[in-house]
Every structure is written in structure tokens, then in C-alpha cells.
Design an enzyme around this catalytic site. Sequence first.
Site, short mmCIF file in Angstrom:
data_model
loop_
_atom_site.label_atom_id
_atom_site.label_comp_id
_atom_site.label_asym_id
_atom_site.label_seq_id
_atom_site.Cartn_x
_atom_site.Cartn_y
_atom_site.Cartn_z
N LYS A 127 0.82 -1.14 -0.01
CA LYS A 127 0.09 0.11 0.07
C LYS A 127 0.88 1.34 0.02
CE LYS A 127 -4.33 1.24 0.02
NZ LYS A 127 -5.50 0.76 -0.35
N ASP A 167 -7.10 4.79 -4.61
CA ASP A 167 -7.73 4.56 -3.27
C ASP A 167 -8.10 5.69 -3.15
OD1 ASP A 167 -7.77 2.59 -0.80
OD2 ASP A 167 -7.39 4.46 -0.05
#
Length: 446
Positions: A127, A167
Site C-alpha cells: 500500500k 484508493d
Amino acid sequence: MSNEYVGKVLESVKKRYPGEAEFHQAVTEVLESLVPVIEKNKDLEEAGILERIVEPERQIIFRVPWVDDKGKVQVNRGLRVQYNSALGPYKGGIRFHPSVNTSIIKFLGFEQIFKNSLTGLMMGGGKGGADFDPKGKSDNEVMRFCQSFMTELYRHIDADTDVPAGDIGVGGREIGFMFGQYKRIKNIWHGVLTGKGLNYGGSLARTEATGYGCVYFCEEMLKDRKTSFEGKKVVISGSGNVAIYAAQKAQALGAKVLAVSDSGGFVYDPDGIKVDIVKDLKEVKRARISEYVKEVKSAKYTEGCSKIWEIPCDVALPCATQNELDGKSAEMLVKNGCIAVAEGANMPSTPEAVQVFLKAKVAFGPGKAANAGGVATSGLEMAQDSQRLMWSFEEVDKKLHQIMINIHKSAKNAAEEYGTAGNLVNGANIAGFMKVAGVMKSNGVI
Ligand code: NDP
């Protein structure tokens, strides 16, 4: 249930990374649900699997300098956590939001390991992000920021090493700018990012995938209760990528979506949210959700987010951000007759809220299972890029649907096998973990 080994690893995480509340929260939830697995498989402790799995393989933190429209130099902090590559190249989104810090990126990266494992595709977990706020910035400012971000990130990623996606705060526009800069610096065209535009290697249905997938997952939970979305009242938080397409699919399956929100407040539309209006406000105009009531006179806007959960509904889909639904809101949902909650966002329910749902026997789909459709379709985008082919919308959507059915089944079966039938939190954690742990054991101590 407690276990000495699990307790030791949890303590060491808290000591090594003090003050990282979201990271501690995510690790605690996963490790606690693994207790029966650890007790049954003593070899996992010998192989040091838990100590290894909680520690990222690599963390990169970097300066992102850029010049705003007034000619002033701005500096943000960029992050990429390459968490675990047991199952394939690191894979996970990039988040641009002022709240981004190492705790948030580590919690997301850690969750991503198990989520990606659940999809059945070969993807490791990672991430990234930056504490940059695209809101209120011009397209040129966003472009300059994305170019600067990629000018460092490009050395750490590659189509077979680490493949980021979008995201919060990172959609098609941002992916486009980052992809362009990567290609320019490396002089190579390959699928290093997913969520790309359809005219340069993107996959049909990727935009819709997380929201659609969440609804497909919820549909399976409802089927287990001998019911469906038909005629159900649904409340959805957020009005970004995940929320919009969750609303669209829920409505297509016969539900009425009563409310959506953004970080300012929520709109309640008793006649059912008009998704086209939300899409236009959010995807085209980049406006606030409060503007919805200017177009739909019967709708009502309320400032602040938490009261959205006071609207009586059958199904709740939290699709905004972490810890947005607390114990009190969960109790309110249960009191008002909510029968199913599927998390489109990552960790939107606090631990107290999760306990309320589980205790009340509400069907509860945790984010790492219920929102895995996004990354699964990113995996399908990678496959299409490698083949230099583009599959039809129907083909991708069909594969996505089947993947969500499979994830539900794996989580349900694992929960049953380890003595907590119906608890999909435990089931998803266990099913995701078993596969990764198996590979980590086969690959030796690395
Ligand atoms: P977007 O940026 O498209 O939308 C985010 C939405 O959540 C916006 O409506 C935003 O409101 C709202 N929001 C953000 N922060 C807060 C906050 N602190 N309080 C209340 N509302 C907030 O992001 P996505 O839709 O892509 O992501 C939403 C969630 O889904 C995140 O948890 C993400 O990690 C998760 N997710 C996303 C995937 C994807 O494919 N996009 C895949 C899997 C999970 P505002 O505009 O006012 O900030």
C-alpha cells in the site's frame, strides 16, 4: 480465546511501532482470529510466521516537492509499504489524503496481504500514499504533484515487482498522470499501475469493481439468510468510487438506496438516491454531496457523518473510510432492524461495532473480503496487460462475480472449520492467512 505466542507477537508490534493506532487495530483483529489456527498448527510458531508476517518486507518514505499555481514550493511525504510478496508482486492502492501516515498505510498494507490471498489470484500485499489533498487543487497542481511522486516511486515498482492502484483521492486522473511519468522516466510500457484509462491498458469494469463486488458479496450473505436485495432499504456512506458503484449495483438488484455521504455530511432521499446525479457531482464536477439537494428537492442534507447510521435500513454498506462506524452507530443499526453489513471501505467499523454486529447475529462482511473485488479486477487488468488483450465488460464482470462468490465460500468454510460458524471476520482472516503462511514456509526463512 488467548494464546501466548499470539500475545507475544502483538506486544512486540505495539512496542516496536508505538502510537500507530490503526496499525495495531488491524494486526490485533487478524492475530486474535488466528488463535485456533496457531493452536492446531504448532509448526507455524517454529517457522516464526507471525513475527515475519507482521513486519513489512520494505518501507519507503520519501519527500515529494512540487510547485503550486502561485509559484510556491510545497512539500509532502510519500510512502510505499511493500508488505509481503509470498503470493506475487506487491499489490495495493495509493491514497492521497491529508490524514495519510505510516500507521494508516501499514494497516492498509497488512490487510491487503490477506485480501489479495482471498481473491485466489497471485498477488502479494502492499500500500502507499501521500499526505497530499487533491481537493481544491487545479488539474495542473495535481499533475505536478503526481509527477514528483512518481519521480521517486518509479525506482521501487515494476509490473513484476509492485503494481499500485488507486484508493481514496486517487482516481483515473491521478493514475493517468503517474502512469505517464513512469513511462517517460523508464522508457517502457507495461502494466505497472492498475485502474488505468480504457484507452491505455485499463480494464473494463475496474471502475465499478469494488462497489459491485461488495454488493455481490453481500448478496451471498443475504442468500444464506434466504433473502435478497429485492425491496431492501440500503444506506451507503461515502460518495466516491466504491460508494457510487455499490449504490448502482444494489439498485440494479432491486434495492432502494436511501442515503450517501461525504466527509461534510449526508443526503437522505426517501425516493431513492439518483446515482447519475451523484456521479455527475462527484466524478465530473468534483462538488460536495450537499449540492445534491439543489437538484432533488425532496432530498434532505444533514451536516456531519455519523447520523447517517440512524436512518432505518435493512442493509448498511460503509464505503467511506476507516473507523467511520462506531459501537453506538452499530447499536442503532441493529435496533432499527439492519440484517446485513458489508464493508466497502477498509476497516470502516470500529472493533466495538464489529462486536455489536457479531453478537446480534447481523450478517457481517469484513472489508478484506467484501471489498476484494477491486483488487481482484486489478489482477484481471494485469492479466489483460500481459496478454495485450482487452476482455469485454461482461467477461470481466462475470469473473469478478465468481471471485466474490468464491471469497464468501472460503471465508464461510474456514469459519466453520475453526469452530466459529457464521463469523466471516475470523473466516476471512484464517482463509487469507493459510495460503500466505503455506508459501512462506515453503520459501524458507526470508
Ligand atoms: P474516494 O476518494 O473515491 O471516495 C472516498 C469517499 O469517502 C468520499 O465520499 C469521501 O468524502 C469520503 N471520506 C473520505 N474520508 C472521510 C472521512 N474521514 N470521513 C467521512 N468521509 C470520508 O475513495 P474510494 O471510494 O476509492 O475509497 C473508499 C474506501 O474504500 C476506502 O476505505 C478505500 O481504502 C476502500 N477501498 C477502495 C478500493 C477501490 O478500488 N477504490 C478498493 C478496496 C477498498 P470527501 O470527498 O468529502 O473526502
